[in-house]
Motif scaffolding. Sequence first.
Motif, PDB file in Angstrom:
ATOM      1  N   SER A 140      -7.545   5.507  14.025  1.00  0.00           N
ATOM      2  CA  SER A 140      -7.885   6.383  15.144  1.00  0.00           C
ATOM      3  C   SER A 140      -6.694   7.245  15.558  1.00  0.00           C
ATOM      4  O   SER A 140      -6.844   8.447  15.838  1.00  0.00           O
ATOM      5  CB  SER A 140      -8.363   5.533  16.327  1.00  0.00           C
ATOM      6  N   HIS A 176     -14.568   2.134  12.977  1.00  0.00           N
ATOM      7  CA  HIS A 176     -15.578   1.360  13.713  1.00  0.00           C
ATOM      8  C   HIS A 176     -16.102   0.202  12.869  1.00  0.00           C
ATOM      9  O   HIS A 176     -16.311  -0.909  13.382  1.00  0.00           O
ATOM     10  CB  HIS A 176     -16.731   2.276  14.121  1.00  0.00           C
ATOM     11  N   TYR A 192     -13.564   7.851  12.302  1.00  0.00           N
ATOM     12  CA  TYR A 192     -14.143   6.935  13.295  1.00  0.00           C
ATOM     13  C   TYR A 192     -15.096   5.948  12.635  1.00  0.00           C
ATOM     14  O   TYR A 192     -15.059   4.743  12.935  1.00  0.00           O
ATOM     15  CB  TYR A 192     -14.879   7.710  14.390  1.00  0.00           C
TER      16      TYR A 192
END
Length: 212
Positions: free
Chosen positions: A64, A49, A45
């Motif tokens: 993801s 991100h 993540y």
Amino acid sequence: MFGTINRGITKVKEDIKVIYDNDPAAKNILEVLLCYPGLHALICYRLAHRLYKWHIPLIPRIISYIARIFTGIEIHPAAQIGRRFFIDHGEGVVIGETSIIGDDVLMYQQVTLGGTGKDTGKRHPTIGNNVILGAGAKILGNINIEDFVRIGAGSVVIEDVPPHSTVVGVPGRIVQRASLDEDGNLMHNHIPDPIKTEIASLKEEIEQLKNR
């Protein structure tokens, strides 16, 4: 560039340390690195991100998706997650696109931070600091779960929750007395049942009326 990498490494170190702090089953660093899907999903993540914030298309979602295949944990790369976040066990966890999670949050398996329809904009929950989300809890919609809240296993929360509250039930109800251990962790086997408490209160009132 190097500053971003250093901050990322610092967060990963904190993520590893928080596993030791919260899980007595964690015996050594190698075991944590190889056997904790929550850590694997969180590392993926944080990479996704960062790429998402750099406006790189598609690749964050692919990362993801791959993480979900291997860990059973789905975290949208647009979600905002604070420091020292720990997903214990983790299978079935879903964290939606506009979710915001504060620092020092503990989340158990099967938790969902989800939306309630096809609304656009902010449509997922905001979780404060030092929150515990019990196994199977469903927190739905653009609601605020404030700091130091404990949500019991299997609860469905669809309304804002004020600080220092414990929520249980379907739909979630705030109970006045939190069941915490000496370290402030939620004791899932000692959560009060608000419906049972209310029925007991009614029975007592009925007995008083009969005696009168």
